[in-house]
Design a protein around this motif. Structure first.
Motif, PDB file in Angstrom:
ATOM      1  N   SER A 104       4.601  11.578 -11.628  1.00 51.15           N
ATOM      2  CA  SER A 104       5.791  11.156 -10.876  1.00 51.15           C
ATOM      3  C   SER A 104       5.428  10.281  -9.695  1.00 51.15           C
ATOM      4  N   SER A 123      13.653  12.159   1.100  1.00 47.56           N
ATOM      5  CA  SER A 123      13.023  10.883   1.485  1.00 47.56           C
ATOM      6  C   SER A 123      11.641  10.720   0.856  1.00 47.56           C
ATOM      7  N   MET A 124      11.102  11.807   0.293  1.00 48.20           N
ATOM      8  CA  MET A 124       9.798  11.706  -0.368  1.00 48.20           C
ATOM      9  C   MET A 124       9.903  10.930  -1.680  1.00 48.20           C
ATOM     10  N   MET A 125      11.113  10.821  -2.199  1.00 49.01           N
ATOM     11  CA  MET A 125      11.310  10.220  -3.519  1.00 49.01           C
ATOM     12  C   MET A 125      12.059   8.901  -3.434  1.00 49.01           C
ATOM     13  N   ASP A 126      11.711   7.971  -4.291  1.00 49.13           N
ATOM     14  CA  ASP A 126      12.489   6.739  -4.329  1.00 49.13           C
ATOM     15  C   ASP A 126      13.614   6.870  -5.364  1.00 49.13           C
ATOM     16  N   GLY A 145      12.954   8.323  -8.672  1.00 47.25           N
ATOM     17  CA  GLY A 145      12.447   9.702  -8.723  1.00 47.25           C
ATOM     18  C   GLY A 145      10.933   9.767  -8.601  1.00 47.25           C
ATOM     19  N   HIS A 146      10.330   8.735  -8.018  1.00 47.77           N
ATOM     20  CA  HIS A 146       8.875   8.716  -7.860  1.00 47.77           C
ATOM     21  C   HIS A 146       8.472   9.090  -6.446  1.00 47.77           C
ATOM     22  N   LEU A 147       7.362   9.811  -6.360  1.00 44.89           N
ATOM     23  CA  LEU A 147       6.894  10.318  -5.062  1.00 44.89           C
ATOM     24  C   LEU A 147       5.825   9.409  -4.469  1.00 44.89           C
ATOM     25  N   GLY A 148       5.843   9.284  -3.156  1.00 40.17           N
ATOM     26  CA  GLY A 148       4.823   8.482  -2.486  1.00 40.17           C
ATOM     27  C   GLY A 148       5.381   7.919  -1.203  1.00 40.17           C
ATOM     28  N   ARG A 149       4.513   7.406  -0.381  1.00 42.51           N
ATOM     29  CA  ARG A 149       4.954   6.874   0.913  1.00 42.51           C
ATOM     30  C   ARG A 149       4.413   5.453   1.051  1.00 42.51           C
ATOM     31  N   THR A 150       5.337   4.524   1.247  1.00 38.56           N
ATOM     32  CA  THR A 150       4.900   3.132   1.368  1.00 38.56           C
ATOM     33  C   THR A 150       4.370   2.886   2.776  1.00 38.56           C
ATOM     34  N   MET A 179       0.856  -1.181   0.000  1.00 39.66           N
ATOM     35  CA  MET A 179       0.000   0.000   0.000  1.00 39.66           C
ATOM     36  C   MET A 179       0.894   1.235   0.000  1.00 39.66           C
ATOM     37  N   VAL A 180       0.596   2.132  -0.936  1.00 39.84           N
ATOM     38  CA  VAL A 180       1.365   3.372  -1.053  1.00 39.84           C
ATOM     39  C   VAL A 180       0.385   4.537  -0.955  1.00 39.84           C
ATOM     40  N   GLU A 181       0.800   5.560  -0.220  1.00 42.22           N
ATOM     41  CA  GLU A 181      -0.026   6.772  -0.162  1.00 42.22           C
ATOM     42  C   GLU A 181       0.618   7.839  -1.040  1.00 42.22           C
ATOM     43  N   ARG A 194       4.758   7.134  -7.243  1.00 48.49           N
ATOM     44  CA  ARG A 194       5.322   5.795  -7.029  1.00 48.49           C
ATOM     45  C   ARG A 194       4.164   4.794  -7.182  1.00 48.49           C
TER      46      ARG A 194
END
Lengths: 505, 483
Positions: A165, B463-466, B469-474, A61-63, A167
């Motif tokens: 962009s 830390s927002m980026m992997d 270069g993609h944004l998101g929070r696992t 799960m990704v936010e 994830r």
């Protein structure tokens, strides 16, 4: 790799409701598949509480925070002028409610080798982006406030650029449960990993946004120009609605298969730009067996009481105020009536406070009870009638759950309520009505429907039989799970995504 | 969907606009004021000491060195602090003023003590004189900064009560003590005078502005946020003074004292007289800024804030541009008129002030250079006003190079042409500055809107980026909840 990744916005697992329950149902009902969730949240700071026990097969799960304005660094390479010529038609189209040229825009915004040609700065602050903004303004909004147009453009485009962009976990099948931002993200995921995108719409996102935007007081409504008597929704509300219409069309074009819950929705989807052919209807389903078994009663048996139940969130779209007004009419004639409003109220505290004020003002403190979130299975057996006064619905699961408990339903004529209560097709209709359908926002008609059921216990019994039979035959969870399991397996077996539809208008 | 409000940057609001305007107007005053007071001080001292011997010359050159170098070294601090104070005024954070002043004076004292000591060690004078010279260097630098504060905080009444009076006192004290203790006496008098200026100004400021802490260092981050601003100021002052300093080390310059204290009094004197010709134009500029330019500037931003269509915003911008152009042309004519007058009466001035022919030629040359120089000053102020610091820096750099090349050329052309470097440098700087200024005004809507920050912007954190270069929070990974 995941088997299926859902794109959720304002639903599972943080907001309870029909769509969330449906997602949870699919995941728990298919333990052999690995699922993922990409949740679109407004902001990281927004408080979220998980409303479901996450199943073990939810693997990732990704936010993603849509409106956290981060000026993230971009990598850019290649000819910017060429990239702009690819992106511009898409951006212009989005503001006109069109979704064309997404494929060309995608390659410029995501890059052929994963290196985007246009950086975030190029898209938001460069001279080229300004020139494009001016072109759209001059062509469509030249008499409107420029600063409002600018901010609308910027706030509309920021999430748009940011989504490219995002994830996105890799999956064999991507499944969007709305159009809008989720749908766009689904389209991006499908192209990024060359996997098929499915779309299932319960309520219609464009429709819901249209209602929300029409009522929004934060969007400027421009004053009528000389000689103009009405301004309608105004330039900026139309602009936002067009944006969601455009995003919807992108998703309709990119999705390989489109599903919805009932015929009314299908027609609306076509109206909003989905292809007329190829939309499959898969109604909601409930665990008839489990729900038919009498649970623990939440309320003591009271044959002298007539109990009316509402199950759902206390939010404006459920039009609780009409229900309260109807309760007053009923209470005037049936002193022993009790209304139970079962559902969370924290989503819109202001609206909840207004409802409580209305209850007090109408002297219904002893008649209406707000239970908060409860195990509704324990309540259904206690009710005599279920009522639903929503102004917008898909195919409410609560009606089906009530049917399992043999509960007739009085519901407004929205979404699939009519066909759920009166039947869909000759075979279904032959079972007879399982409740009464009323006009939207009509408290008197709702009250009269409740009163008619109160006065005629025989009718209630007849409807209860029809309700049980209808849900068993047409809305059993098994059929739903079988259908989606087959769809997922077929899509997962595909070597890649199929080309996007060309003919979406 | 979040309820999204529309808001422009705070600085485009009325109060803020006024704050910025006044801030930069007083930056102009800071640019012109010290220069004018320096010129007056030096001309007065030089006039009084003219007939005296070498020791007086030493004193005079020390004063020139102190004034000229402090104006260059304090320029970055002055501009940054002015900008910072304007922002603080807009945010109505008045308690930040005094702690800022204290921290600026501390930094300046350390910097100037270090620079002054480093220089004075190479000058062959006695230790007492070295000490007083360094003290004067530190104090004069502090005075410029305090004056910048007074301007930025709009405490104009303090200018009269402290600075002007203090300057007069220091001149008087220097002259009086100098008669008895020679150079040491002059220097002590100047130090005492500067101490008086600072004491009166600081006491008055402390009385007027409350403060809740001793130091405030947040203004230093403006060096990082807008590095072109202090650089533009530094290079501008360096350019103007360089046209003088260049000749100190030229063939006609000579050593006042062994080692490094060079001077060329002929051009110093001529320059100082010539620089006085810019006073009327600066006054006219002040009046213009307070009236029509401010109205037009406000008119442009008001057209945005009052939700006008683009067409009307463009009209407001065009009005601003054309009226600014006309006003600048009028100011140019004023300066030309003053310069023509000064050149016409140069022979009479020569007789009156006992100039030699070289001094008269150099007076003429610097008078000619003062025309583009004053126009360049206005250009810089307006560029600062629109926060076009990079353009201001480009213009300053071109001026610097032009002055340098011009000074080299005049060395070849002979003494009659000395001082014409300023004419070349300032003209080129003006050309670049005004071309850039009007180009930027032509795209003022773009500049204004594209620089707007997003409301509630979140600072980027890697830390927002992997790695892709993609944004998101696992939140969940491999079935395990991470958060």
């Amino acid at each position: 790799m995941l088997d299926v990744l859902f794109f959720c916005e304002g639903t599972y697992p943080y907001v309870s409701g029909g769509v969330s329950s449906w997602i949870h149902q699919l995941m728990t009902g298919m333990p052999d598949l690995k699922f993922g969730i990409l949740y679109l949240a407004t902001s990281e700071k927004e408080e979220r509480e998980c409303k479901y026990q996450l199943p073990p097969n939810l693997q990732e799960m990704v936010e993603f925070y849509l409106y956290d304005f981060v000026e993230f660094p971009g990598h850019s390479a290649g000819s910017k002028a060429r990239a702009w010529s690819e992106v511009a038609p898409f951006l212009k189209g989005i503001f006109s409610g069109e979704g064309q040229s997404f494929d060309r825009a995608y390659s410029a915004l995501c890059g052929e080798q994963g290196v985007p040609v246009l950086s975030f700065h190029d898209l938001s602050r460069s001279r080229a982006s300004w020139d494009l903004l001016l072109e759209v303004y001059e062509n469509n909004f030249r008499h409107a406030s420029f600063s409002d147009f600018f901010w609308s453009w910027r706030y509309a485009h920021y999430p748009l650029y940011k989504l490219f962009s995002a994830r996105i976990p890799q999956a064999r099948v991507y499944h969007a449960v709305t159009t809008g931002w989720c749908g766009l993200l689904g389209a991006i995921a499908s192209r990024r990993y060359n996997r098929p995108l499915l779309l299932t719409e319960h309520g219609l996102y464009v429709n819901e946004r249209r209602i929300e935007i029409s009522q929004a007081d934060w969007i400027l409504v421009d004053a009528p120009r000389r000689g103009q008597l009405e301004v309608g929704l105004g330039t900026f509300k139309e602009l936002w609605i067009n944006l969601f219409l455009g995003l919807g069309k992108v998703c309709y074009r990119e999705a390989e298969q489109i599903f919805t819950l009932f015929e009314g929705n299908r027609k609306l989807q076509v109206e909003y730009g989905a292809p007329a052919e190829g939309i499959e209807i898969i109604p909601n389903g409930v665990n008839v067996e489990a729900l038919s078994t009498a649970g623990q009663r939440a309320l003591a048996e009271a044959p002298d009481k007539f109990r009316v139940g509402f199950v759902g969130r206390i939010v404006p779209i459920k039009d609780i105020k009409t229900l309260i007004k109807a309760a007053r009419i009923v209470a005037q004639q049936v002193p022993e009536v009790e209304f139970y409003l079962c559902g969370p109220a924290e989503e819109d505290p202001e609206y909840f406070a207004e409802c409580r004020t209305l209850v007090d003002a109408l002297g219904l403190g002893q008649v209406i009870r707000f239970t908060g979130p409860v195990n509704v299975r324990d309540y259904y057996p206690c009710f005599d009638v279920q009522v639903l006064t929503s102004i917008s619905e898909g195919q409410p699961l609560v009606i089906l759950e009530g049917f399992c408990a043999g509960l007739p339903c009085v519901a407004s004529d929205v979404g699939a309520c009519r066909e759920m209560i009166l039947g869909r097709g000759p075979e279904d209709e032959a079972l007879g009505p399982a409740g009464v359908v009323t006009w939207v926002g009509n408290a008197r008609q709702t009250a009269e429907a409740i009163l008619s059921l109160y006065r005629d216990p025989g009718l209630r019994l007849k409807m209860a039989v029809a309700a049980r039979e209808r849900v068993r035959r047409f809305y059993d969870q098994k059929q739903l799970l079988e259908s989606y399991h087959r769809i997922y397996q077929e899509a997962a077996a595909q070597p890649g995504r199929k080309p996007a539809r060309a003919g979406v208008s | 969907m979040a309820g999204i409000g529309f808001k422009l940057r705070a600085y485009t609001q009325e109060g803020t606009l006024g704050g910025l305007f006044r801030g930069y107007y007083h930056a102009a005053l800071v640019a012109a004021g010290p220069w004018i007071l320096t010129v007056i001080s030096l001309v007065v001292v030089q006039y009084l000491m003219r007939v005296q011997g070498d020791e007086t010359r030493l004193f005079l050159e020390l004063i020139i060195y102190v004034y000229s170098w402090t104006l260059i070294t304090t320029a970055p601090l002055q501009l940054v602090v002015t900008r910072y104070l304007a922002d603080q005024l807009d945010a109505q954070r008045l308690s930040a003023h005094m702690p800022t002043l204290v921290s600026v004076t501390v930094i300046s004292a350390i910097l100037h003590f270090f620079l002054g000591t480093l220089f004075i060690l190479f000058v062959d004078i006695n230790w007492f004189m070295r000490f007083t010279a360094v003290a004067l260097f530190v104090l004069v630098a502090e005075t410029w900064l305090v004056m910048a504060f007074i301007g930025a905080l709009r405490a104009y009444h303090l200018v009269a009560s402290s600075f002007v009076t203090g300057t007069a006192v220091s001149l008087l004290a220097a002259y009086t003590l100098g008669r008895y203790f020679s150079v040491n006496g002059y220097l002590m008098g100047m130090v005492a005078g500067q101490c008086a200026v600072l004491a009166v100004a600081l006491a008055s400021l402390a009385r007027e502005f409350e403060f809740d802490r001793s130091f405030n260092w947040t203004w230093l981050r403006y060096f990082r946020l807008a590095p072109a601003l202090p650089l533009a100021g530094l290079v501008y002052y360096a350019s103007v003074w360089m046209t003088l300093m260049f000749y100190w080390w030229g063939p006609e310059g000579y050593l006042i004292q062994p080692r490094i204290l060079y001077a060329f009094p002929t051009i110093d004197l001529a320059s100082f007289y010539a620089q006085m010709t810019i006073i009327p134009t600066i006054t006219a500029f002040y009046v213009h800024c307070e009236t029509s330019f401010y109205e037009d500037y406000r008119g442009f931003y008001n057209s945005i804030l009052t939700k006008r269509p683009l067409e009307l915003i463009r009209e407001a911008r065009k009005r601003l541009k054309f009226r600014l152009r006309d006003s600048l042309f009028a100011l140019f004519l004023v300066q030309v008129a003053v310069t023509v007058g000064a050149l016409t009466f140069a022979p009479q001035l020569q007789l009156l002030l006992h100039w030699n022919d070289g001094e008269r030629y150099m007076f003429r040359n610097v008078c000619l250079g003062a025309v583009p120089q004053v126009m360049l000053l206005f250009c810089q102020v307006i560029l600062f006003y629109f926060q076009l610091y990079r353009d201001a820096l480009w213009s300053s750099l071109v001026t610097f190079l032009g002055c340098l090349v011009g000074a080299f050329l005049t060395l070849r052309m002979g003494q009659d042409s000395y001082g014409l470097g300023l004419l070349l440098g300032a003209s080129l700087g003006c050309l670049v500055g005004y071309i850039r200024l009007f180009r930027q005004i032509d795209q003022l809507e773009y500049l204004t809107f594209s620089k707007q920050p997003m409301a509630e912007a979140v600072e980027f954190d890697p830390s927002m980026m992997d790695a892709q270069g993609h944004l998101g929070r696992t939140i969940v990974q491999n079935g395990k909840r991470l958060v």
